[in-house]
Design a protein around this motif. Structure first.
Motif, short mmCIF file in Angstrom:
data_model
loop_
_atom_site.label_atom_id
_atom_site.label_comp_id
_atom_site.label_asym_id
_atom_site.label_seq_id
_atom_site.Cartn_x
_atom_site.Cartn_y
_atom_site.Cartn_z
N GLY A 19 -1.73 7.02 -4.42
CA GLY A 19 -1.70 7.49 -3.07
C GLY A 19 -0.30 7.44 -2.69
N ALA A 20 0.80 6.86 -3.21
CA ALA A 20 2.06 6.68 -2.75
C ALA A 20 2.72 7.99 -3.11
CB ALA A 20 2.74 5.63 -3.42
N PRO A 21 3.60 8.76 -2.51
CA PRO A 21 4.34 9.88 -2.58
C PRO A 21 5.12 9.84 -3.90
CG PRO A 21 4.52 9.38 -0.57
CD PRO A 21 3.90 8.20 -1.14
N THR A 22 5.26 11.06 -4.66
CA THR A 22 5.80 11.05 -5.92
C THR A 22 6.27 12.66 -6.26
OG1 THR A 22 5.84 10.68 -8.36
CG2 THR A 22 3.75 11.25 -7.31
N LEU A 47 3.32 13.89 3.89
CA LEU A 47 2.38 14.51 4.78
C LEU A 47 0.90 13.77 4.52
CD1 LEU A 47 1.75 16.37 7.31
CD2 LEU A 47 1.69 18.24 5.39
N SER A 48 0.57 13.67 3.33
CA SER A 48 -0.79 13.05 3.20
C SER A 48 -1.07 11.68 3.85
CB SER A 48 -1.38 13.17 1.80
OG SER A 48 -0.64 12.30 1.11
N LEU A 49 0.04 10.92 3.87
CA LEU A 49 0.37 9.53 4.36
C LEU A 49 0.07 9.74 5.99
CD1 LEU A 49 2.61 7.65 2.21
CD2 LEU A 49 0.06 7.50 2.03
N ARG A 50 0.60 10.80 6.42
CA ARG A 50 0.30 10.71 8.15
C ARG A 50 -0.92 11.27 8.37
NH1 ARG A 50 5.91 12.50 7.30
NH2 ARG A 50 5.30 14.65 7.41
N VAL A 51 -1.40 12.02 7.68
CA VAL A 51 -2.91 12.56 7.94
C VAL A 51 -3.84 11.34 7.76
CG1 VAL A 51 -4.66 14.04 7.20
CG2 VAL A 51 -2.47 14.86 7.29
N LEU A 52 -3.62 10.51 6.77
CA LEU A 52 -4.35 9.45 6.55
C LEU A 52 -4.19 8.26 7.67
CD1 LEU A 52 -6.27 8.23 4.54
CD2 LEU A 52 -4.37 6.63 3.70
N ASP A 53 -2.95 8.31 8.09
CA ASP A 53 -2.62 7.37 9.52
C ASP A 53 -3.49 7.95 10.61
OD1 ASP A 53 -0.78 5.77 7.90
OD2 ASP A 53 0.81 6.87 8.51
N ARG A 54 -3.48 9.23 10.83
CA ARG A 54 -3.89 9.85 11.79
C ARG A 54 -5.45 9.58 11.81
NH1 ARG A 54 -2.41 15.90 13.43
NH2 ARG A 54 -0.51 14.70 13.64
N LEU A 55 -6.27 9.59 10.68
CA LEU A 55 -7.58 9.46 10.51
C LEU A 55 -7.99 8.13 11.02
CD1 LEU A 55 -10.20 10.90 9.44
CD2 LEU A 55 -9.66 9.91 7.07
N THR A 60 2.61 2.46 11.58
CA THR A 60 3.57 1.36 11.56
C THR A 60 3.05 0.11 10.61
OG1 THR A 60 3.98 1.48 13.94
CG2 THR A 60 4.42 -0.69 13.33
N VAL A 61 1.80 -0.07 10.66
CA VAL A 61 1.41 -1.31 9.72
C VAL A 61 1.24 -0.72 8.39
CG1 VAL A 61 -0.83 -2.61 9.10
CG2 VAL A 61 -0.16 -2.28 11.65
N ARG A 62 1.26 0.43 7.98
CA ARG A 62 1.31 1.01 6.71
C ARG A 62 2.86 0.64 6.29
NH1 ARG A 62 3.26 5.51 5.19
NH2 ARG A 62 2.96 6.73 6.97
N ARG A 63 3.85 1.43 6.90
CA ARG A 63 5.16 1.02 6.80
C ARG A 63 5.65 -0.25 6.58
NH1 ARG A 63 8.50 5.75 10.06
NH2 ARG A 63 8.20 7.52 8.76
N ARG A 64 5.14 -1.00 7.46
CA ARG A 64 5.66 -2.44 7.25
C ARG A 64 4.91 -3.18 5.91
NH1 ARG A 64 2.51 -5.56 12.09
NH2 ARG A 64 3.90 -4.14 13.10
N THR A 65 3.81 -2.74 5.51
CA THR A 65 3.03 -3.06 4.52
C THR A 65 3.91 -2.51 3.22
OG1 THR A 65 0.79 -3.23 5.30
CG2 THR A 65 0.80 -3.29 2.84
#
Length: 414
Positions: free
Chosen positions: A130-133, A157-165, A186-191
């Motif tokens: 799932g991490a960008p590459t 972008l896919s991570l931002r879509v997941l955040d919104r979901l 915020t929580v994703r970035r912190r993790t």
């Protein structure tokens, strides 16, 4: 030994691999509970694990996985509702005796809020990258490369879509847990910034670890669904196998719910044209073979027992099913439907162990049976793909993905 809560949600392919992980941890002396849907309670208990219930079972009537002909916006609304219900279930499943949390692909984004509230260590155990590459585009986009910069941008972008979901579910869960407001992003970035180990349950044989991933993102090998060591195929299946040459497996897992009669007739037509016998696994589609001595319909059976007895496998190319075909050393006709399936179908073809993908939508055309029959002829007539699949199977046999999880848990417990 820590008391472990493992959480997994979604279809069979999203849940079953974690029964193998849980069983390995139990063998190492840990007390393991697996929180998932009621549909999988028998599998969880058979593996010797404590079952804890999660709501939002996709097998219930009207659930996300059962809906057909639904537009993208409606699907997003349904998915968001699923996640809000799932968040409540995760909070209910966690108990005071828990020492360590293990999160699946589906439960990790909400599970991180739970770990924060309970102040517990955790491990993420995703089945897909799932991490960008720069190495490839997001897997849910079908895997078509956009170039290294484009791939990384699409991944972010896919991570931002997941955040919104997850936004509404995260807000509700944090309020229930008594946590201060914080967005899913915020929580994703912190993790991510914490650099905790993330163990991916797929093999580098099928997908090499991206070179630009940070060191804490590991690829450890597949996790295989648990099945009883002495389990055998049912007598009716053994009798069918003994009655002729190895057949072709056809199944679509949790895809195409309610379309089984049409797909069964199409598969039977394609097998007849190719001059092959077939085993059709009913799955969520309710796939069924017409009455014929060269066709057999079966229910849920371990792929680890069934696939090695096949001449080839035809399936939707979910991550677990794709790996199971390779593990069995048999070639594949990929028929991807959605999500990450086109990505894994392309990887199998690139590996030389599969034909070019036959998109599921092509099976709805007038020439669907002919297209599938042509792919079946290709995959069974030429030995090169089977030889390649056999070589890959030997490499997979040397991997121990569940053992890598047990070692990581041991390090956390030390």
């Amino acid at each position: 030994m820590p008391r472990i809560l493992l959480t997994a949600a979604g279809s069979y392919g999203d849940v079953a691999p974690y029964t193998g992980v849980g069983a390995r941890l139990r063998e190492a002396g840990h007390r393991v509970a697996l929180a998932t849907h009621d549909s999988y309670a028998p599998l969880v208990r058979a593996a010797g694990l404590e079952f804890r219930r999660l709501p939002a079972d996709p097998r219930r009537p009207g659930a996300t996985g059962q809906r057909r002909n639904t537009g993208p916006r409606a699907l997003l609304r349904t998915a968001a509702a699923f996640l809000r219900e799932l968040g409540d279930g995760l909070a209910d499943a966690a108990r005071q005796d828990t020492d360590l949390l293990l999160f699946s692909t589906t439960t990790a984004p909400l599970g991180h809020h739970l770990a924060e509230a309970l102040r517990l260590p955790f491990l993420d155990l995703p089945l897909v990258p799932g991490a960008p590459t720069g190495d490839f585009a997001p897997v849910v986009g079908g895997g078509r490369s956009l170039g290294r910069r484009g791939n990384r941008a699409a991944g972010r972008l896919s991570l931002r879509v997941l955040d919104r979901l997850h936004a509404d579910a995260a807000r509700d869960l944090r309020a229930r847990l008594g946590l201060p407001p914080a967005t899913a992003r915020t929580v994703r970035r912190r993790t991510e910034a914490a650099g905790r180990p993330v163990l991916h349950g797929f093999s580098e044989v099928l997908l090499p670890r991206p070179a630009d991933w940070p060191a804490h993102l590991e690829v450890v090998g597949n996790w295989w669904p648990w099945h009883a060591p002495g389990e055998r195929l049912p007598p009716v299946v053994e009798d069918f196998l003994a009655a002729g040459p190895p057949p072709v497996y056809v199944g679509f897992g949790s895809m195409a719910a309610g379309d089984g009669e049409r797909l069964g007739a199409l598969a039977a037509d394609a097998l007849r044209r190719a001059g092959l016998r077939g085993v059709l696994q009913s799955g969520w589609a309710g796939l069924a073979a017409p009455e014929h001595p060269d066709l057999l319909t079966v229910g849920a059976l371990p792929h680890a027992l069934l696939f090695p007895r096949m001449s080839a496998v035809v399936h939707h190319c979910g991550a677990g099913t794709a790996a199971a075909g390779l593990r069995a050393g048999v070639p594949t006709v990929p028929v991807p439907v959605t999500a990450d399936q086109p990505f894994w179908a392309a990887r199998l073809a690139a590996l030389g162990a599969a034909t070019a993908p036959v998109p599921f939508r092509d099976l709805s055309s007038d020439h669907g049976a002919a297209r599938l029959a042509d792919a079946l002829t290709q995959v069974t007539a030429a030995p090169a793909r089977r030889e390649r699949a056999t070589a890959v199977a030997r490499r997979l046999a040397a991997e121990d993905g569940a053992g890598a999880v047990a070692e990581a848990v041991g390090r956390l417990s030390a």
